[in-house]
Design a protein around this motif. Sequence first.
Motif, PDB file in Angstrom:
ATOM      1  N   THR A   1       0.839  -1.181  -0.071  1.00 52.24           N
ATOM      2  CA  THR A   1       0.121  -0.034  -0.134  1.00 52.24           C
ATOM      3  C   THR A   1       1.069   1.355   0.028  1.00 52.24           C
ATOM      4  O   THR A   1       1.933   1.229   0.419  1.00 52.24           O
ATOM      5  CB  THR A   1      -0.948  -0.157   1.289  1.00 52.24           C
ATOM      6  N   ARG A   2       0.310   2.265  -0.577  1.00 47.71           N
ATOM      7  CA  ARG A   2       1.074   3.550  -0.495  1.00 47.71           C
ATOM      8  C   ARG A   2      -0.239   4.679  -0.486  1.00 47.71           C
ATOM      9  O   ARG A   2      -0.995   4.697  -1.226  1.00 47.71           O
ATOM     10  CB  ARG A   2       2.030   3.804  -1.830  1.00 47.71           C
ATOM     11  N   ASP A   3       0.009   5.302   0.730  1.00 46.27           N
ATOM     12  CA  ASP A   3      -0.894   6.374   0.925  1.00 46.27           C
ATOM     13  C   ASP A   3      -0.375   7.949   0.907  1.00 46.27           C
ATOM     14  O   ASP A   3       0.337   7.915   1.838  1.00 46.27           O
ATOM     15  CB  ASP A   3      -1.686   6.199   2.220  1.00 46.27           C
ATOM     16  N   ASN A   4      -0.926   8.662   0.038  1.00 47.86           N
ATOM     17  CA  ASN A   4      -0.253   9.886  -0.103  1.00 47.86           C
ATOM     18  C   ASN A   4      -1.193  10.974   0.775  1.00 47.86           C
ATOM     19  O   ASN A   4      -2.311  10.905   0.189  1.00 47.86           O
ATOM     20  CB  ASN A   4       0.086  10.303  -1.532  1.00 47.86           C
ATOM     21  N   SER A   5      -0.680  12.181   1.191  1.00 43.40           N
ATOM     22  CA  SER A   5      -1.508  13.444   1.503  1.00 43.40           C
ATOM     23  C   SER A   5      -0.483  14.499   1.125  1.00 43.40           C
ATOM     24  O   SER A   5       0.434  14.612   0.898  1.00 43.40           O
ATOM     25  CB  SER A   5      -1.663  13.443   2.914  1.00 43.40           C
ATOM     26  N   ASN A   6      -1.561  15.469   0.677  1.00 39.97           N
ATOM     27  CA  ASN A   6      -1.232  16.575   0.240  1.00 39.97           C
ATOM     28  C   ASN A   6      -2.078  17.866   0.515  1.00 39.97           C
ATOM     29  O   ASN A   6      -3.097  17.919  -0.356  1.00 39.97           O
ATOM     30  CB  ASN A   6      -1.120  16.513  -1.578  1.00 39.97           C
ATOM     31  N   GLY A   7      -1.871  18.282   1.711  1.00 40.11           N
ATOM     32  CA  GLY A   7      -2.869  19.101   2.033  1.00 40.11           C
ATOM     33  C   GLY A   7      -2.420  20.527   2.710  1.00 40.11           C
ATOM     34  O   GLY A   7      -1.092  20.601   3.025  1.00 40.11           O
ATOM     35  N   TYR A   8      -3.180  21.195   3.116  1.00 38.11           N
ATOM     36  CA  TYR A   8      -2.805  22.585   3.690  1.00 38.11           C
ATOM     37  C   TYR A   8      -3.441  23.001   4.984  1.00 38.11           C
ATOM     38  O   TYR A   8      -4.796  22.302   5.277  1.00 38.11           O
ATOM     39  CB  TYR A   8      -3.122  23.816   2.877  1.00 38.11           C
ATOM     40  N   THR A   9      -3.068  23.615   6.071  1.00 32.81           N
ATOM     41  CA  THR A   9      -3.728  24.016   7.236  1.00 32.81           C
ATOM     42  C   THR A   9      -3.577  25.788   7.367  1.00 32.81           C
ATOM     43  O   THR A   9      -2.519  26.106   7.551  1.00 32.81           O
ATOM     44  CB  THR A   9      -3.281  23.286   8.403  1.00 32.81           C
ATOM     45  N   PHE A  10      -4.680  26.158   7.643  1.00 32.82           N
ATOM     46  CA  PHE A  10      -4.704  27.759   8.121  1.00 32.82           C
ATOM     47  C   PHE A  10      -5.246  27.764   9.299  1.00 32.82           C
ATOM     48  O   PHE A  10      -6.309  27.368   9.689  1.00 32.82           O
ATOM     49  CB  PHE A  10      -5.429  28.366   7.170  1.00 32.82           C
ATOM     50  N   ARG A  11      -4.484  28.292  10.227  1.00 26.76           N
ATOM     51  CA  ARG A  11      -4.900  28.591  11.703  1.00 26.76           C
ATOM     52  C   ARG A  11      -4.683  29.745  12.150  1.00 26.76           C
ATOM     53  O   ARG A  11      -3.897  30.820  11.733  1.00 26.76           O
ATOM     54  CB  ARG A  11      -3.700  27.564  12.425  1.00 26.76           C
ATOM     55  N   LEU A  12      -5.766  30.133  12.978  1.00 27.69           N
ATOM     56  CA  LEU A  12      -5.844  31.370  13.751  1.00 27.69           C
ATOM     57  C   LEU A  12      -5.916  31.187  15.165  1.00 27.69           C
ATOM     58  O   LEU A  12      -6.426  30.265  15.794  1.00 27.69           O
ATOM     59  CB  LEU A  12      -6.924  32.404  13.302  1.00 27.69           C
ATOM     60  N   THR A  13      -5.194  31.831  16.132  1.00 24.69           N
ATOM     61  CA  THR A  13      -4.944  31.686  17.432  1.00 24.69           C
ATOM     62  C   THR A  13      -5.222  33.081  18.223  1.00 24.69           C
ATOM     63  O   THR A  13      -4.375  33.771  18.808  1.00 24.69           O
ATOM     64  CB  THR A  13      -3.716  31.171  17.836  1.00 24.69           C
ATOM     65  N   PRO A  14      -6.633  33.533  18.155  1.00 25.97           N
ATOM     66  CA  PRO A  14      -6.862  34.688  18.972  1.00 25.97           C
ATOM     67  C   PRO A  14      -6.851  34.498  20.653  1.00 25.97           C
ATOM     68  O   PRO A  14      -7.100  33.473  20.976  1.00 25.97           O
ATOM     69  CB  PRO A  14      -8.155  35.052  18.456  1.00 25.97           C
ATOM     70  N   SER A  15      -6.339  35.602  21.312  1.00 29.36           N
ATOM     71  CA  SER A  15      -6.371  35.638  22.642  1.00 29.36           C
ATOM     72  C   SER A  15      -6.885  37.027  22.974  1.00 29.36           C
ATOM     73  O   SER A  15      -6.377  38.039  22.803  1.00 29.36           O
ATOM     74  CB  SER A  15      -4.834  35.394  23.223  1.00 29.36           C
TER      75      SER A  15
END
Length: 439
Positions: free
Chosen positions: A155-169
Amino acid sequence: MKKSIVSALTTALVVGAASTTFAAANPFSDVPSDHWAYDAVTTLAKDGVIEGYGDTTFKGNQNITRYEMAQMVAKAMAKQDVSAGDKALIEKLAAEFADELNNLGVRVAKLEKNADKVKWGGMLRYDYGSVRYDKAPVDLYINGQKTHDIGALKTRDNSNGYTFRLTPSAEINKNWKLKSRIDAYGDLTKDTAGTLGLKRIWAEGKYGNATYRFGRMPVGIDMDIMFDTQFSGAQAEFGNKALTTTINAGRFNLKSGNQYYLYGLAQNGKADDAANYQAIGFKGWLGKLNYGTAYHHLNSNVFTKMIGYGADNDDMNTWTAKGTYHFSKNIALQGNYGHNFGADDYNTSWSAVIGYKEFENFNATNAGQWGFSIAYRNIGQNVGPTPTYTSDAGTKGWALSLLGNIMPHTYTWLQYAQGKTLIGNENYKELFGRVEWQF
């Protein structure tokens, strides 16, 4: 009030004091060289006290109120490196509008204080991963969807993604803050718009050496070998650098666990996704040694369906120990150990890592930073639901990591891992790459 000589000079001092300094020659299109206030205006512009309206105009003929005048004087008072002559004029104007400035000062102070209460941070991250098995040891689940069967061929599982994160305080009062994390995920291979959600939100109060948190927050104990994720409940943390104690109590969603937990959830088929969770951890410093130890207890019927558990055991009871010895400012050796007394098999994890700037001393703020590590890991799948290691649970082998950043607030992480699966002793490889922009 009509504009007088005083108001004209006040306007010359402070209108639009916000950005860049104009040159002395004809800084404003509507103040010609033969204008009576030309010398004052050009001098103050040269000193950086005024900048005009941004469209090269000064608008010196319009009427203004005393309150508007006071606003401009307040801006002038905030200027730095003002010449002695300008400073004296500003002080005279401040005396003229003392009452208005007093009222304005209270309002400005409140506005600035409220603005400072909310602070924003965040990042944009791109991840690529490729996990390869000669034979998959368990049903593989990606994003909750079954992709392979037990005993499947290569098996070969590929991932190709992004994460956009906001951290308000946000500051509530002198003791309490409200913190949160908002994440958006997207699959670049499928060109999806992504999912957006409130990942974490909690109230945090500090009293002396004690910190209390309530809500959905980071686990905060054993982040690398056990829980690089969050739980819902309450947390108490107290102590100092030599010894800090952390106590957690609440619920932990097993859907955020590794593929073996997802397998157990699928086999269970019941609404028991969230386990009861309690933990106590201790960490601190002894000279050059940064140490930690903890005990975690989780209870869920899902455990009875997991590989390596008995059919009548619905508890996880895990003890962990960790130590990082710093030979120098940049070089350190770290050891991790964890054992789950509730599982019959695959119940031990351990790792040894030697690294250069791999631990506390890598700083993504400045360009030119870099670090690397070499590790050997044996990751029993029944120990840590969500370890920091990108290497899949249920494997053993070597991992080589490289960190670096070619520009400020940006870093890259590359990792290659190779070894064997704990189930079946089959070949396993992983490639991982990340670029992260922080703000």
